[in-house]
Design an enzyme around this catalytic site. Structure first.
Site, PDB file in Angstrom:
ATOM      1  N   LYS A 103       0.847  -1.179   0.000  1.00  0.00           N
ATOM      2  CA  LYS A 103       0.000   0.000   0.000  1.00  0.00           C
ATOM      3  C   LYS A 103       0.892   1.243   0.000  1.00  0.00           C
ATOM      4  O   LYS A 103       1.723   1.424   0.894  1.00  0.00           O
ATOM      5  CB  LYS A 103      -0.913   0.030   1.219  1.00  0.00           C
ATOM      6  CG  LYS A 103      -1.815   1.273   1.235  1.00  0.00           C
ATOM      7  CD  LYS A 103      -2.437   1.529   2.587  1.00  0.00           C
ATOM      8  CE  LYS A 103      -3.103   2.905   2.590  1.00  0.00           C
ATOM      9  NZ  LYS A 103      -3.532   3.306   3.943  1.00  0.00           N
ATOM     10  N   GLY A 164      -8.127   9.308  10.353  1.00  0.00           N
ATOM     11  CA  GLY A 164      -8.282   9.393  11.799  1.00  0.00           C
ATOM     12  C   GLY A 164      -9.359  10.336  12.286  1.00  0.00           C
ATOM     13  O   GLY A 164      -9.527  10.509  13.493  1.00  0.00           O
ATOM     14  N   ALA A 190      -9.687   5.729   4.902  1.00  0.00           N
ATOM     15  CA  ALA A 190      -9.646   6.913   5.779  1.00  0.00           C
ATOM     16  C   ALA A 190     -11.014   7.539   5.972  1.00  0.00           C
ATOM     17  O   ALA A 190     -11.784   7.706   5.027  1.00  0.00           O
ATOM     18  CB  ALA A 190      -8.681   7.978   5.258  1.00  0.00           C
ATOM     19  N   GLY A 191     -11.293   7.866   7.231  1.00  0.00           N
ATOM     20  CA  GLY A 191     -12.477   8.634   7.574  1.00  0.00           C
ATOM     21  C   GLY A 191     -13.610   7.868   8.214  1.00  0.00           C
ATOM     22  O   GLY A 191     -14.494   8.459   8.832  1.00  0.00           O
ATOM     23  N   ASN A 212      -8.472   1.650  10.489  1.00  0.00           N
ATOM     24  CA  ASN A 212      -7.601   1.348  11.625  1.00  0.00           C
ATOM     25  C   ASN A 212      -8.104   2.067  12.868  1.00  0.00           C
ATOM     26  O   ASN A 212      -8.570   1.457  13.823  1.00  0.00           O
ATOM     27  CB  ASN A 212      -6.164   1.728  11.293  1.00  0.00           C
ATOM     28  CG  ASN A 212      -5.151   1.261  12.339  1.00  0.00           C
ATOM     29  OD1 ASN A 212      -3.959   1.308  12.106  1.00  0.00           O
ATOM     30  ND2 ASN A 212      -5.594   0.776  13.498  1.00  0.00           N
ATOM     31  N   THR A 213      -8.054   3.411  12.841  1.00  0.00           N
ATOM     32  CA  THR A 213      -8.417   4.183  14.027  1.00  0.00           C
ATOM     33  C   THR A 213      -9.846   3.912  14.476  1.00  0.00           C
ATOM     34  O   THR A 213     -10.124   3.877  15.686  1.00  0.00           O
ATOM     35  CB  THR A 213      -8.238   5.692  13.747  1.00  0.00           C
ATOM     36  OG1 THR A 213      -6.928   5.924  13.236  1.00  0.00           O
ATOM     37  CG2 THR A 213      -8.432   6.506  15.015  1.00  0.00           C
TER      38      THR A 213
END
Length: 269
Positions: A103, A164, A190-191, A212-213
């Site tokens: 990635k 994040g 993301a998001g 992830n977050t």
């Protein structure tokens, strides 16, 4: 959802459409527990932040997340230039015995973590030329995504909102434009903040979601991982089922009006 509905990336099929990062958990034990609860098969590893053998004597992620169980996706989190990103992924390939699915992310600044697209395009070309199979974090720009495809990216990974941030899917129209033209998998990256965000991304027609977050920062990461698995699966099923058309300014009862039992003319009321 049938077992035949698989995600195909770089010629390999996966049953899970949820990709999960390995950062920000309290320890490697929690990382593994969350991955198991999510049902993921592809996990990202930040090479510049996570020990996968480059630091002998320190805890090694591979002891908890073995390549025999998961497809590892080394990423270039923390890189701000094409050169840094390319060097990082060369190191990853060496550490992982020739592993070529990676990635790429080349960041523009440390505040927004938006991708630097000129550097991203430059790095993509170099990596593809060197035989890497590159999944690319990018802006939600259909033109840039097409350019990445033309360079040989095996997947495009547009952000839905800031990394994040947990703000959810803020750009559904751009994502649909990308999805409608794409010849490679589109993975929202993301998001995402909660399971409904993941479902929305999948309902739009995205091929997968990476997060992830959203899991690691939850009060109960393992439980949230389970929720995300269900969100992705329900969103995919809704996409395949095909939602009813939206009807502005008109309503239609869910039960037919024809054949209703009504009082006979002249009957007592």
């Amino acid at each position: 959802m049938t077992t035949k509905d698989t995600l195909s990336i770089a010629g390999r099929a996966y049953s899970s459409r949820l990709l999960v990062g390995t950062g920000k958990y309290k320890d490697f034990e929690q990382t593994r527990a969350a991955l198991d609860a999510s049902g993921t098969e592809i996990v990202t590893v930040a090479i510049r932040r996570t020990n996968i053998g480059q630091n002998p004597g320190e805890p090694n992620l591979l002891d908890y997340v073995p390549p025999s169980k998961f497809t590892l996706l080394p990423n270039t989190a923390g890189c701000y230039s094409a050169d840094d990103a390319v060097r990082t992924l060369r190191l990853a390939r060496e550490l992982l015995d020739g592993h070529d699915l990676v990635k790429l992310e080349v960041l523009g600044d440390s505040h927004t973590l938006f991708p630097n697209m000129p550097e991203t395009l430059k790095a993509t070309k170099t990596l593809v030329d060197e035989g890497f199979k590159v999944m690319v974090y990018c802006t939600d720009d259909p033109i840039q995504c097409r350019m990445l495809e033309d360079l040989g990216a095996v997947a495009v990974m547009p952000l839905a909102s800031l990394i994040g941030s947990g703000m959810g899917i803020l750009n559904p129209w751009n994502l649909r434009l990308i999805i409608d033209q794409a010849r490679v998998p589109v993975v929202v990256d993301a998001g995402v903040g909660t399971a409904s965000d993941a479902a929305i991304a999948m309902e739009l027609g995205c091929d997968a979601v990476l997060m992830n977050t959203a899991i690691a920062a939850a009060r109960d990461p393992v439980l949230m991982a389970s929720a995300m698995k269900k969100g992705v699966e329900s969103g995919r099923e809704a996409f395949l089922a095909g939602r009813m058309p939206k009807k502005l300014y008109s309503g239609a009862p869910s039960s037919p009006t024809e054949g209703l039992i009504t009082a006979a003319p002249g009957a007592a009321k």
